[in-house]
Design a protein around this motif. Structure first.
Motif, short mmCIF file in Angstrom:
data_model
loop_
_atom_site.label_atom_id
_atom_site.label_comp_id
_atom_site.label_asym_id
_atom_site.label_seq_id
_atom_site.Cartn_x
_atom_site.Cartn_y
_atom_site.Cartn_z
N UNK A 159 5.07 0.55 4.27
CA UNK A 159 4.18 0.96 5.36
C UNK A 159 2.89 0.16 5.38
N UNK A 160 2.07 0.33 6.43
CA UNK A 160 0.84 -0.47 6.57
C UNK A 160 -0.17 -0.28 5.44
N UNK A 161 -0.37 0.96 4.98
CA UNK A 161 -1.35 1.17 3.91
C UNK A 161 -0.88 0.49 2.62
N UNK A 162 0.45 0.55 2.40
CA UNK A 162 1.05 -0.12 1.24
C UNK A 162 0.79 -1.62 1.30
N UNK A 163 0.99 -2.20 2.49
CA UNK A 163 0.71 -3.63 2.68
C UNK A 163 -0.69 -3.95 2.19
N UNK A 164 -1.65 -3.15 2.68
CA UNK A 164 -3.06 -3.45 2.46
C UNK A 164 -3.44 -3.28 0.99
N UNK A 165 -2.98 -2.16 0.39
CA UNK A 165 -3.39 -1.87 -0.99
C UNK A 165 -2.74 -2.87 -1.95
N UNK A 166 -1.46 -3.13 -1.74
CA UNK A 166 -0.75 -4.05 -2.62
C UNK A 166 -1.35 -5.46 -2.50
N UNK A 167 -1.70 -5.82 -1.29
CA UNK A 167 -2.31 -7.12 -1.02
C UNK A 167 -3.68 -7.21 -1.69
N UNK A 168 -4.44 -6.10 -1.62
CA UNK A 168 -5.77 -6.09 -2.24
C UNK A 168 -5.67 -6.27 -3.75
N UNK A 169 -4.61 -5.70 -4.35
CA UNK A 169 -4.48 -5.75 -5.81
C UNK A 169 -3.96 -7.10 -6.32
N UNK A 170 -3.55 -7.97 -5.41
CA UNK A 170 -3.00 -9.27 -5.82
C UNK A 170 -4.03 -10.07 -6.62
N UNK A 171 -5.30 -9.96 -6.21
CA UNK A 171 -6.35 -10.74 -6.88
C UNK A 171 -6.94 -10.02 -8.09
N UNK A 172 -6.49 -8.79 -8.35
CA UNK A 172 -7.05 -8.03 -9.47
C UNK A 172 -6.58 -8.63 -10.80
N UNK A 173 -7.36 -8.35 -11.87
CA UNK A 173 -7.00 -8.88 -13.18
C UNK A 173 -5.71 -8.25 -13.68
#
Lengths: 92, 410
Positions: free
Chosen positions: B347-361
């Motif tokens: 879903x859209x929120x999943x897209x956004x959150x997973x994408x945001x965490x890509x750059x996390x350590x």
């Protein structure tokens, strides 16, 4: 002549602009521009009449017309309408 | 937190709370077309107008497209405009949503989130606002009627901030919030009026070369949003992106300022973290579901499970840094989506959150749960199952099914 284009930081939001559309000159992105053969031209002014952008001006003091390339879109209507085939569309 | 102003407790449902907030915010123009489950907002507001309780021009339009057009027109002349809609009404507004954000008109719109056809369904899910997430509107999703009331008042202050100048959607879950009666603490009319204040304008240069306030005014003519060809359109869109970036800070400031007078704050205004700082298993969700999840988190914490909840309050602009920062200790995260992105990877929120965490350590295991479509109930037992699934993922150290459907008969 090309007007200096401003960056996104320099312009007012929402298309508020100085002198309305004059800030958004069309001249920079045309591919063809009209070039006139002075010898063939009869000064009938049909090109002035048909130009959809008002980019061709009659200058009475010179007794001749002038193209405003900052407004010209290069649509070629002037060349089509010219009865003497005096206007040729040339690649910019 | 202690409030500095005296507050009254009223029994209001979500829609009434929104109408009450709009009334207190001293709105100049309301143009709306009723649609379930938003109807009560417009009904109540028209009653206020009919009773003379508020000095507002109420425009009954023939469609939602015209309703937002009227609000936009009012807003660019300097008025404070408010409207409400849902589902198909919002879809009909689609074109005008872009015009409103492009004209930088700070219109506030309450959306009673509802499913989109077909098949026809009047109950709550996030399909309507998720469809409009790229329309340039700030989107705030609220958890209860109290927050709906508070958020509408805050929305005017956020939208009209001269660094932002963007329209705001306040999304409340259809029926779950819009039709459920709750105790709502309301501020006095004066306190709200003082908080929202009068509209301020930035200065722009008009076609006569004069510096004038950014609004349509016959005495100082300007043209607004007329046409931008390929040589300028891009620049205007970049400005809108900058305004969104500015909004991140403004939303936090307004939330803090509101907390000072009311005693209520919602996280930092962007995300509402509940026991998530030290949580191993966390749920990320929007809207009213957070209330159910909080109850389950309380139970699990009593049992010794390190469970947490991250409620994204402001979905647009997406507080990427806050999401990454808040989830830094989570080892397994479940993102709950109340809408589908057909053919997408979740879903859209999943897209956004997973994408945001890509750059996390550190990258937690992350799964998606689609739930509650068309108003389907989500029970605490189902939420509990999500946390159990997350714990299982931690045990077996891999994600078996990335996208799952919660409460679907299989």
């Amino acid at each position: 002549m090309t007007a200096k284009e401003k960056s996104w930081k320099e312009i007012s939001p929402a298309g508020v602009c100085w002198k309305s559309s004059t800030q958004f000159l069309t001249g920079d992105w045309k591919t063809y521009k009209p070039v006139r053969d002075l010898e063939k031209c009869t000064r009938c002014l049909l090109c002035v009449l048909f130009c959809p952008d008002g980019a061709i001006h009659w200058k009475p003091e010179k007794g001749d017309i002038e193209f405003d390339y900052n407004f010209c879109k290069g649509c070629g209507i002037c060349a089509n309408e010219c009865p003497a085939k005096a206007i040729e569309m040339k690649l910019e | 937190m202690k409030s500095v102003v005296k507050q009254e407790v009223l029994a209001l449902n979500g829609d009434e709370a929104v109408a009450f907030a709009a009334k207190q915010s001293d709105v100049d123009v309301v143009a709306a077309y009723p649609i379930t489950p938003q109807t009560i907002i417009v009904e109540r507001f028209s009653e206020y107008v009919a009773n003379g309780e508020v000095e507002t021009e109420f425009v009954c339009t023939e469609s939602e497209h015209s309703a937002l057009t009227a609000c936009l027109a009012a807003s660019v002349t300097g008025a404070r405009a408010f409207t409400a809609s849902a589902s198909a009404g919002l879809a009909l507004m689609h074109e005008m949503l872009f015009v409103t954000s492009g004209c930088r008109a700070p219109v506030v719109m309450a959306i009673a989130n509802r499913a989109l056809s077909a098949p026809l369904n009047i109950h709550g899910d996030h399909s309507d606002t998720m469809t409009e997430r790229d329309s340039g509107w700030i989107q705030i999703y609220v958890e209860n009627a109290q927050e709906a009331y508070d958020s509408v008042i805050q929305a005017f202050k956020i939208a009209e901030n001269t660094d932002v100048l963007l329209p705001v959607i306040v999304g409340l879950d259809g029926f779950t919030l819009s039709h459920t009666l709750e105790n709502v603490h309301v501020l006095s009319d004066d306190a709200v009026k003082r908080f929202v204040g009068t509209r301020k304008f930035i200065n722009v240069t008009n076609h006569e070369g004069r510096t004038v306030p950014f609004k349509l005014d016959p005495d100082n003519p300007t043209s607004m949003g007329p046409i931008a060809l390929p040589n300028y359109y891009f620049e205007f869109k970049r400005q809108q992106e900058e305004a969104m970036k500015n909004a991140l800070k403004v939303i936090q400031d307004v939330n803090k300022e509101y907390a000072e007078i009311s005693g209520r704050s919602y996280g930092d205004g962007l995300v509402d973290a509940y026991y998530v700082e030290d949580a191993e298993v966390a749920i990320v969700c929007l809207g009213s579901t957070a209330g159910t999840v909080k109850a389950v988190v309380d139970e699990l914490r009593a049992e010794g499970v390190k469970a947490g909840l991250l409620r994204i309050r402001t979905f647009r602009p997406l507080p990427v840094e806050r999401i990454v920062d808040t989830l830094k200790n989570a080892k397994a995260v479940a993102v709950m989506d109340r809408s589908m992105s057909f053919g997408g990877n979740g879903g859209p929120v999943f897209h956004e959150v997973r994408h945001a965490l890509y750059d996390a350590d550190k990258h937690p295991y992350i799964v998606n749960y689609i739930y509650g479509l068309g108003g389907r109930d989500t029970s605490p037992m189902q939420i509990r199952k999500i946390y159990e699934d997350l714990q299982k993922i931690l045990r077996i150290k891999r994600v078996e099914t990335r996208v799952q459907y919660l409460g679907l008969r299989e």
